[in-house]
Enzyme design. Structure first.
Site, PDB file in Angstrom:
ATOM      1  N   ASP A 196     -28.185  -7.055 -16.466  1.00 43.28           N
ATOM      2  CA  ASP A 196     -27.069  -7.366 -15.963  1.00 43.28           C
ATOM      3  C   ASP A 196     -27.448  -8.433 -14.973  1.00 43.28           C
ATOM      4  O   ASP A 196     -27.252  -8.401 -13.488  1.00 43.28           O
ATOM      5  CB  ASP A 196     -26.233  -6.232 -14.932  1.00 43.28           C
ATOM      6  CG  ASP A 196     -25.661  -5.270 -16.291  1.00 43.28           C
ATOM      7  OD1 ASP A 196     -24.883  -5.438 -16.585  1.00 43.28           O
ATOM      8  OD2 ASP A 196     -26.421  -4.204 -16.099  1.00 43.28           O
ATOM      9  N   GLY A 225     -33.357   3.433 -19.226  1.00 44.91           N
ATOM     10  CA  GLY A 225     -33.091   2.135 -18.395  1.00 44.91           C
ATOM     11  C   GLY A 225     -32.745   2.379 -17.060  1.00 44.91           C
ATOM     12  O   GLY A 225     -33.522   1.740 -16.042  1.00 44.91           O
ATOM     13  N   HIS A 226     -32.048   3.356 -16.752  1.00 44.95           N
ATOM     14  CA  HIS A 226     -31.383   3.873 -15.531  1.00 44.95           C
ATOM     15  C   HIS A 226     -32.826   4.611 -14.820  1.00 44.95           C
ATOM     16  O   HIS A 226     -33.043   4.398 -13.624  1.00 44.95           O
ATOM     17  CB  HIS A 226     -30.366   4.577 -15.550  1.00 44.95           C
ATOM     18  CG  HIS A 226     -28.851   4.313 -15.947  1.00 44.95           C
ATOM     19  ND1 HIS A 226     -28.355   4.759 -17.260  1.00 44.95           N
ATOM     20  CD2 HIS A 226     -28.275   3.344 -15.406  1.00 44.95           C
ATOM     21  CE1 HIS A 226     -27.324   4.058 -17.228  1.00 44.95           C
ATOM     22  NE2 HIS A 226     -27.081   3.225 -16.099  1.00 44.95           N
ATOM     23  N   MET A 269     -31.190  -1.123 -23.786  1.00 38.52           N
ATOM     24  CA  MET A 269     -30.423   0.368 -23.679  1.00 38.52           C
ATOM     25  C   MET A 269     -29.280  -0.020 -22.706  1.00 38.52           C
ATOM     26  O   MET A 269     -29.395  -0.712 -21.714  1.00 38.52           O
ATOM     27  CB  MET A 269     -31.535   1.328 -22.889  1.00 38.52           C
ATOM     28  CG  MET A 269     -32.732   1.502 -23.596  1.00 38.52           C
ATOM     29  SD  MET A 269     -33.593   2.799 -22.951  1.00 38.52           S
ATOM     30  CE  MET A 269     -34.899   2.960 -24.224  1.00 38.52           C
ATOM     31  N   HIS A 326     -29.637   6.625 -19.193  1.00 43.15           N
ATOM     32  CA  HIS A 326     -30.590   6.532 -20.277  1.00 43.15           C
ATOM     33  C   HIS A 326     -31.664   6.027 -19.629  1.00 43.15           C
ATOM     34  O   HIS A 326     -32.048   5.978 -18.290  1.00 43.15           O
ATOM     35  CB  HIS A 326     -30.102   5.561 -21.277  1.00 43.15           C
ATOM     36  CG  HIS A 326     -29.757   4.103 -20.677  1.00 43.15           C
ATOM     37  ND1 HIS A 326     -30.475   3.176 -20.109  1.00 43.15           N
ATOM     38  CD2 HIS A 326     -28.275   3.804 -20.554  1.00 43.15           C
ATOM     39  CE1 HIS A 326     -29.693   2.418 -19.628  1.00 43.15           C
ATOM     40  NE2 HIS A 326     -28.357   2.478 -19.774  1.00 43.15           N
ATOM     41  N   MET A 337     -23.325   4.117 -12.830  1.00 37.34           N
ATOM     42  CA  MET A 337     -22.082   4.753 -13.478  1.00 37.34           C
ATOM     43  C   MET A 337     -22.301   6.008 -14.251  1.00 37.34           C
ATOM     44  O   MET A 337     -21.498   6.186 -15.150  1.00 37.34           O
ATOM     45  CB  MET A 337     -21.244   3.436 -14.237  1.00 37.34           C
ATOM     46  CG  MET A 337     -20.882   2.566 -13.097  1.00 37.34           C
ATOM     47  SD  MET A 337     -19.521   1.586 -13.694  1.00 37.34           S
ATOM     48  CE  MET A 337     -19.791   1.025 -15.281  1.00 37.34           C
ATOM     49  N   GLY A 338     -23.592   6.520 -14.323  1.00 34.35           N
ATOM     50  CA  GLY A 338     -23.623   7.829 -14.911  1.00 34.35           C
ATOM     51  C   GLY A 338     -23.972   7.347 -16.590  1.00 34.35           C
ATOM     52  O   GLY A 338     -24.258   6.216 -16.888  1.00 34.35           O
ATOM     53  N   ARG A 394     -22.968   2.086 -22.949  1.00 37.48           N
ATOM     54  CA  ARG A 394     -22.111   1.910 -24.103  1.00 37.48           C
ATOM     55  C   ARG A 394     -22.721   1.978 -25.389  1.00 37.48           C
ATOM     56  O   ARG A 394     -21.801   2.014 -26.514  1.00 37.48           O
ATOM     57  CB  ARG A 394     -21.443   0.425 -23.746  1.00 37.48           C
ATOM     58  CG  ARG A 394     -20.615   0.181 -22.626  1.00 37.48           C
ATOM     59  CD  ARG A 394     -20.044  -0.933 -22.523  1.00 37.48           C
ATOM     60  NE  ARG A 394     -19.001  -1.210 -21.410  1.00 37.48           N
ATOM     61  CZ  ARG A 394     -19.339  -1.444 -20.163  1.00 37.48           C
ATOM     62  NH1 ARG A 394     -20.789  -1.515 -19.950  1.00 37.48           N
ATOM     63  NH2 ARG A 394     -18.547  -1.452 -19.146  1.00 37.48           N
ATOM     64  N   GLN A 416     -14.018  -2.275 -11.336  1.00 40.42           N
ATOM     65  CA  GLN A 416     -14.836  -3.271 -11.986  1.00 40.42           C
ATOM     66  C   GLN A 416     -14.476  -3.080 -13.429  1.00 40.42           C
ATOM     67  O   GLN A 416     -15.068  -4.283 -14.069  1.00 40.42           O
ATOM     68  CB  GLN A 416     -16.076  -3.216 -11.631  1.00 40.42           C
ATOM     69  CG  GLN A 416     -16.878  -1.783 -12.415  1.00 40.42           C
ATOM     70  CD  GLN A 416     -18.183  -1.648 -11.795  1.00 40.42           C
ATOM     71  OE1 GLN A 416     -18.675  -1.448 -10.642  1.00 40.42           O
ATOM     72  NE2 GLN A 416     -19.336  -2.039 -12.717  1.00 40.42           N
TER      73      GLN A 416
HETATM   74  P1  AMP Z   1     -24.646   0.982 -15.219  1.00 39.97           P
HETATM   75  O1  AMP Z   1     -24.772   2.416 -15.155  1.00 39.97           O
HETATM   76  O2  AMP Z   1     -24.417   0.411 -16.585  1.00 39.97           O
HETATM   77  O3  AMP Z   1     -23.661   0.456 -14.014  1.00 39.97           O
HETATM   78  O4  AMP Z   1     -25.995   0.480 -14.724  1.00 39.97           O
HETATM   79  C1  AMP Z   1     -26.493   0.947 -13.629  1.00 39.97           C
HETATM   80  C2  AMP Z   1     -27.834   0.055 -13.343  1.00 39.97           C
HETATM   81  O5  AMP Z   1     -29.009   0.185 -14.197  1.00 39.97           O
HETATM   82  C3  AMP Z   1     -27.370  -1.410 -13.120  1.00 39.97           C
HETATM   83  O6  AMP Z   1     -28.238  -1.930 -12.241  1.00 39.97           O
HETATM   84  C4  AMP Z   1     -28.150  -1.809 -14.536  1.00 39.97           C
HETATM   85  O7  AMP Z   1     -28.547  -3.328 -14.640  1.00 39.97           O
HETATM   86  C5  AMP Z   1     -29.202  -0.987 -14.801  1.00 39.97           C
HETATM   87  N1  AMP Z   1     -29.450  -0.956 -16.161  1.00 39.97           N
HETATM   88  C6  AMP Z   1     -28.688  -0.489 -17.294  1.00 39.97           C
HETATM   89  N2  AMP Z   1     -29.201  -0.674 -18.309  1.00 39.97           N
HETATM   90  C7  AMP Z   1     -30.556  -1.064 -18.109  1.00 39.97           C
HETATM   91  C8  AMP Z   1     -31.788  -1.177 -19.112  1.00 39.97           C
HETATM   92  N3  AMP Z   1     -31.584  -1.205 -20.441  1.00 39.97           N
HETATM   93  N4  AMP Z   1     -32.961  -1.639 -18.635  1.00 39.97           N
HETATM   94  C9  AMP Z   1     -32.699  -1.629 -16.987  1.00 39.97           C
HETATM   95  N5  AMP Z   1     -31.901  -1.627 -16.035  1.00 39.97           N
HETATM   96  C10 AMP Z   1     -30.482  -1.131 -16.673  1.00 39.97           C
END
Ligand code: AMP
Length: 280
Positions: free
Chosen positions: A150, A36-37, A184, A34, A30-31, A187, A61
């Site tokens: 998640d 983690g992405h 990470m 960081h 969702m952009g 939010r 969602q």
């Molecule tokens: P989001 O943009 O928050 O929907 O996250 C996109 C993907 O990145 C999802 O599969 C998340 O579980 C994963 N994600 C978000 N934060 C982290 C993190 N700190 N470490 C690993 N994966 C992450």
């Protein structure tokens, strides 16, 4: 790096890529990217010939409209980060492209709908499953990458893939953390500096809960003490649960296997989730 907004265009483009026998990896986001992405992207780069990332803040969602309205947006920076990471193609649909009419499809993930994220975010997994199904149909990747952070989303997606016979592998990537242990998250940008320091208490609470439980304290007491400690530091805890990591079934006692302690809490108006896996 190709930037594509239209469903038809990306579908045709990737058809061409597949016809050259390249293996396609897909990372939905969702952009507000960081590290983690980027860990997901790097893993996808290692495993595949061609990597597609979607950046789409999926309205269906969000069960809380202010969370959607306040969701961080940094598209230009995201594009730079993805380019630097060596991504081949970014899919940036707008809402009308993915939702030509208001979505009425309903999924039911059984038990997963009623516990933890399912309980506190009604409709959330329906929106996740809807958008992820669309992406899987449009992109038809060989592998798709999701974060362990998640954990319940991973369980839902695995059920979705089996339930609808999507022909792809789900790859789960461990949670990337700040040095202090804070998972990470996009939010985290919404936390003040003071809250960012405080927020490390979440990971500490998970570690303490695991240690206390493994040393023989009953999980009911671990849970009560963990929640009390976090609330005394200003968090509002939604859940702190001990589960079997594969099914996310809640447990209170222990036999052998892999477990996950899962936690969701508000700090100010920012909702944070995290989990810790351990094997007995
Ligand atoms: P989001 O943009 O928050 O929907 O996250 C996109 C993907 O990145 C999802 O599969 C998340 O579980 C994963 N994600 C978000 N934060 C982290 C993190 N700190 N470490 C690993 N994966 C992450």
């Amino acid at each position: 790096m190709q930037l594509i907004h239209s469903t038809r265009e990306i579908s045709e483009y990737l058809h061409g890529i597949r016809s050259t026998n390249q293996i396609i990896g897909f990372v939905p986001t969702m952009g507000a990217l960081h590290k983690g992405h980027l860990a997901l992207v790097n893993k996808a780069k290692e495993d595949n010939d061609f990597v597609v990332v979607s950046v789409f803040v999926n309205p269906t969602q969000f069960n809380n409209s202010s969370d959607f309205d306040n969701y961080p947006n940094q598209l230009e920076l995201d594009i730079t980060l993805l380019e630097q990471a060596g991504v081949d193609c970014v899919f940036l649909p707008n809402v009308d492209e993915l939702y030509p009419y208001q979505s009425v499809l309903k999924f039911d993930f059984g038990y997963l709908e009623h516990v933890m994220e399912g309980e506190f975010r009604p409709g959330h997994f329906n929106g996740v499953a809807t958008v992820v199904s669309k992406f899987f149909n449009i992109i038809t990747p060989h592998k798709a990458y999701f974060g362990q952070k998640d954990i319940q989303q991973v369980a839902v997606i695995k059920m979705l893939v089996l339930g609808l016979s999507f022909q792809l592998d789900i790859v789960v990537v461990p949670t990337l953390r700040e040095m202090c242990g804070l998972a990470m998250s996009s939010r985290n940008q919404r936390l003040t500096d003071e809250e960012k320091v405080k927020a490390r208490a979440i990971y500490q609470a998970l570690g303490r809960s695991r240690d206390e439980f493994l040393s023989g304290k009953s999980f009911v007491l671990v849970q009560q003490d963990g929640i009390r400690s976090l609330e005394s530091q200003g968090f509002k805890v939604e859940y702190l649960e001990l589960t079997k990591s594969s099914t996310l079934e809640k447990v209170t006692g222990l036999s052998t296997g892999e477990y996950a302690i899962c936690l969701a809490a508000y700090l100010g108006d920012v909702r944070l989730i995290d989990n810790l896996l351990f094997i007995v």
